[in-house]
Motif scaffolding. Structure first.
Motif, PDB file in Angstrom:
ATOM      1  N   GLY A   1      20.987  61.383  22.298  1.00 43.96           N
ATOM      2  CA  GLY A   1      20.961  60.662  21.031  1.00 43.96           C
ATOM      3  C   GLY A   1      19.599  60.128  20.625  1.00 43.96           C
ATOM      4  O   GLY A   1      19.107  60.429  19.528  1.00 43.96           O
ATOM      5  N   PRO A   2      18.930  59.344  21.471  1.00 39.18           N
ATOM      6  CA  PRO A   2      17.649  58.750  21.063  1.00 39.18           C
ATOM      7  C   PRO A   2      16.448  59.693  21.194  1.00 39.18           C
ATOM      8  O   PRO A   2      15.344  59.328  20.803  1.00 39.18           O
ATOM      9  CB  PRO A   2      17.491  57.568  22.037  1.00 39.18           C
ATOM     10  CG  PRO A   2      18.782  57.461  22.775  1.00 39.18           C
ATOM     11  CD  PRO A   2      19.406  58.806  22.736  1.00 39.18           C
ATOM     12  N   THR A   3      16.638  60.881  21.762  1.00 36.34           N
ATOM     13  CA  THR A   3      15.505  61.776  21.987  1.00 36.34           C
ATOM     14  C   THR A   3      15.103  62.483  20.693  1.00 36.34           C
ATOM     15  O   THR A   3      15.690  62.272  19.636  1.00 36.34           O
ATOM     16  CB  THR A   3      15.847  62.836  23.053  1.00 36.34           C
ATOM     17  OG1 THR A   3      16.819  63.758  22.507  1.00 36.34           O
ATOM     18  CG2 THR A   3      16.425  62.187  24.309  1.00 36.34           C
ATOM     19  N   ASP A   4      14.125  63.371  20.803  1.00 40.77           N
ATOM     20  CA  ASP A   4      13.664  64.128  19.633  1.00 40.77           C
ATOM     21  C   ASP A   4      14.382  65.469  19.510  1.00 40.77           C
ATOM     22  O   ASP A   4      13.860  66.406  18.900  1.00 40.77           O
ATOM     23  CB  ASP A   4      12.151  64.353  19.706  1.00 40.77           C
ATOM     24  CG  ASP A   4      11.743  65.180  20.929  1.00 40.77           C
ATOM     25  OD1 ASP A   4      12.595  65.395  21.822  1.00 40.77           O
ATOM     26  OD2 ASP A   4      10.570  65.601  20.994  1.00 40.77           O
ATOM     27  N   LEU A   5      15.591  65.574  20.063  1.00 38.79           N
ATOM     28  CA  LEU A   5      16.319  66.840  20.026  1.00 38.79           C
ATOM     29  C   LEU A   5      16.578  67.306  18.598  1.00 38.79           C
ATOM     30  O   LEU A   5      16.426  68.495  18.289  1.00 38.79           O
ATOM     31  CB  LEU A   5      17.643  66.713  20.785  1.00 38.79           C
ATOM     32  CG  LEU A   5      18.527  67.968  20.784  1.00 38.79           C
ATOM     33  CD1 LEU A   5      17.808  69.137  21.443  1.00 38.79           C
ATOM     34  CD2 LEU A   5      19.860  67.694  21.483  1.00 38.79           C
ATOM     35  N   GLN A   6      16.955  66.392  17.704  1.00 38.32           N
ATOM     36  CA  GLN A   6      17.230  66.804  16.325  1.00 38.32           C
ATOM     37  C   GLN A   6      15.991  67.424  15.684  1.00 38.32           C
ATOM     38  O   GLN A   6      16.080  68.456  15.011  1.00 38.32           O
ATOM     39  CB  GLN A   6      17.709  65.619  15.488  1.00 38.32           C
ATOM     40  CG  GLN A   6      18.007  66.004  14.038  1.00 38.32           C
ATOM     41  CD  GLN A   6      18.561  64.852  13.227  1.00 38.32           C
ATOM     42  OE1 GLN A   6      19.192  63.942  13.761  1.00 38.32           O
ATOM     43  NE2 GLN A   6      18.333  64.871  11.924  1.00 38.32           N
TER      44      GLN A   6
END
Length: 210
Positions: A186-191
């Motif tokens: 959720g908080p990572t830069d995956l999006q």
């Protein structure tokens, strides 16, 4: 447009994510996260609100939905026995009413394929209304996730980018265990990574429901 509720594991996974965040409102701390990432994590999860989540399949054709029902019933009835699994694998065209075949898609079909998932959220425009006893939902938000063909193109993209996040940001992630994708990424830069590789995350609009 016709739609029906889809018995999907997605619903269970999302509910588990929301349950975890209810227990840990600031998210799960990373094993060796930096102070900057810890602050980012807390800010990210503070923006996530409780929700009821469900999945539906929609089509302009009622026939397509009926074919999906037949396929689902076939899998549900036959997948629990060795003979049933043999029949499903041997005659996928029959039991899926033509939706699947042993041959699989051609390269051209894969290249020309795409997917769209619509998310329609109903909620409250402000916290005060949400706290009112019996308060009516007053806001609608419509978002969309889209990308290239979902099975042969998008799925590998997602898996590779998740692996790269695990590889490059391990210290900011929780210690080993079993987590839902939302809890972990959720908080990572995956999006951002997915957007750079052909996927889109769009907000189509909001409106008042009153």
């Amino acid at each position: 447009m016709w739609a029906m509720k889809l018995p999907s594991a997605d619903t269970t996974v999302v509910k588990r994510t929301l349950s975890t965040i209810t227990e840990h409102p600031e998210g799960l701390p990373g094993a060796e996260e930096t102070p900057e990432y810890a602050e980012h994590r807390k800010n990210f999860w503070s923006s996530v609100k409780p929700a009821h989540f469900g999945v539906k399949i929609a089509s302009r054709s009622l026939v397509v939905l009926l074919r999906s029902v037949i396929m689902g019933l076939s899998i549900g009835l036959l997948a629990n026995s060795p003979l049933g699994r043999y029949l499903l694998l041997r005659y996928p065209e029959f039991f899926s009413t033509g939706l699947f075949s042993r041959a699989g898609p051609t390269e051209e079909e894969v290249r020309s394929g795409s997917f769209k998932m619509w998310f329609v959220g109903h909620g409250y425009g402000d916290a005060a209304r949400a706290l009112e006893r019996g308060g009516k939902l007053d806001k609608e938000v419509i978002t969309e996730v889209s990308g290239p063909e979902v099975g042969y193109i998008t799925t590998p993209i997602v898996l590779v980018q998740c692996a790269l996040v695990l590889l490059t940001q391990r210290g900011n992630l929780p210690r080993g265990g079993v987590y839902t994708p939302g809890t972990l990424f959720g908080p990572t830069d995956l999006q951002r990574r997915l957007q750079e590789n052909g996927m889109s995350f769009d907000v189509h609009g909001t409106r008042s429901m009153l």
